[in-house]
Write an enzyme that holds these catalytic residues in place. Structure first.
Site, short mmCIF file in Angstrom:
data_model
loop_
_atom_site.label_atom_id
_atom_site.label_comp_id
_atom_site.label_asym_id
_atom_site.label_seq_id
_atom_site.Cartn_x
_atom_site.Cartn_y
_atom_site.Cartn_z
N HIS A 21 0.81 -1.23 0.00
CA HIS A 21 0.00 0.00 0.00
C HIS A 21 0.84 1.28 0.00
CE1 HIS A 21 -3.59 -2.25 0.08
NE2 HIS A 21 -3.68 -2.49 1.38
N HIS A 50 -9.66 2.38 0.59
CA HIS A 50 -9.53 1.22 1.46
C HIS A 50 -10.55 1.27 2.61
CE1 HIS A 50 -7.50 -1.93 3.83
NE2 HIS A 50 -6.77 -2.20 2.76
N GLU A 84 -11.57 -3.39 -2.93
CA GLU A 84 -10.61 -2.39 -3.37
C GLU A 84 -10.36 -2.50 -4.89
OE1 GLU A 84 -7.08 -2.97 -0.77
OE2 GLU A 84 -8.47 -4.32 0.26
#
Length: 336
Positions: free
Chosen positions: A102, A173, A298
């Site tokens: 991420h 997210h 996502e």
């Protein structure tokens, strides 16, 4: 531009203010933080649908990208390494010292974005990432627009431009639970949620959650979620393949309902894949949430794309504009 102003709700470690803006209309009430461009609150007819923290400082150090825009590259890059135009790059290995996850230890989710435009039903935030930030090449200018566009619908438009070839893969997210009590806590398990993902293929992963490179059919496997399926206690943290191209307009990529809720969530997106994560590691955040007390859908590029020549490219070049659209549409239906 509206006369409405975001209000300060906290302070970043460097002393800069964390601001919050609110959107209301069409049955939705949404609160957006400058920190991480976070969806802090999303209520449908006064009922919470997402995990959110009362203390904004939790988003700095504790939350697992809860409600945030993640990037510069969402999901994982194996070993924190990739090669672009013949040049190797090393990124922080912020997932158990093994992989890049991420966008790194800070990433976009723990940066303080700037409110560029604020209105009653939409806000646009901007973030400038320097060349070399978290190891990525090229300076990047990203924007995120949240807009209430219809009954029960929140639309997210993400864009980015760069001054040098780089990787870009942005997503939101947010953790969803359609059975949250007033106040949003405690969050019950998602076992009785029912999910459908219209994907005919998924990406198998190794023990480190890195794609093997295979694009496998879902038929005959537990990953066949083309028909509504009770989540139960199965473990999911996998990318489902929706195509190979980023589309101009979003199409449905997942639908969630829950026994005991009269609200259904449809996620729409332009991305070629969607990661379904069942919140297995939520308890590790130290926020009082139990494991599997919320789920994420996502939309994104293929995980570890730069290390798999057979995956669609996630490279952005100067002169190009990255664009990804995600929409969350909440509809009433007969309680299940």
């Amino acid at each position: 531009m509206s006369d409405e102003k975001p209000v300060p709700v906290g302070t970043m470690p460097d002393g800069s203010p964390i601001l919050e803006a609110r959107l209301e209309g069409e049955g939705l009430a949404v609160a957006i933080l400058s920190l991480g461009a976070v969806i802090r609150r999303l209520d449908v007819d006064g009922r919470p649908m997402v995990l959110g923290r009362d203390d904004p400082h939790d988003y700095v150090a504790k939350t697992p990208q809860c409600g945030a825009i993640v990037g510069r590259f969402a999901n994982r890059i194996a070993g924190g390494r990739f090669t672009l135009d013949g040049t190797p790059y090393a990124l922080p290995r912020n997932e158990a010292g093994r992989n890049h996850l991420h966008g790194g230890a800070e990433g976009f989710s723990r940066r303080n974005w700037t409110f560029a435009e604020v209105g009653g039903r939409s806000v646009t935030l901007a973030y400038h990432a320097e060349d070399g930030e978290e190891g990525y090449p090229g300076a990047l200018d990203a924007t995120c627009t949240y807009a209430i566009t219809g009954p029960g619908t929140l639309r997210i438009t993400l864009t980015a431009r760069t001054d040098a070839p780089t990787l870009v893969n942005l997503t939101n997210h947010t953790y969803f639970n359609l059975l949250l009590p007033p106040g949003g806590f405690p969050a019950p398990a998602i076992d009785d949620h029912v999910i459908a993902i219209p994907a005919e293929a998924y990406l198998p992963v190794d023990e480190g959650q890195i794609p093997t490179g295979e694009i496998a059919p879902v038929a005959g496997t537990r990953f066949d979620l083309r028909r509504p399926t009770r989540i139960g206690t199965q473990a999911f943290d996998h990318a489902f393949v929706l195509g190979r191209e980023t589309l101009a307009e979003p199409r449905p990529v997942g639908r969630v309902t829950a026994a005991g809720s009269d609200v259904a969530l449809t996620v729409l997106a332009t991305a070629p894949a969607v990661q379904f994560y069942d919140g297995t590691h939520l308890a590790k955040a130290g926020l009082g949430y139990a494991a599997r007390s919320a789920l994420c859908l996502e939309p994104e590029a293929f995980p570890d794309a730069p290390n798999h020549p057979g995956f669609p490219s996630a490279v952005l070049h100067p002169g190009e504009t990255y664009r990804q659209v995600i929409a969350y549409r909440f509809e009433k239906e007969t309680a299940r």
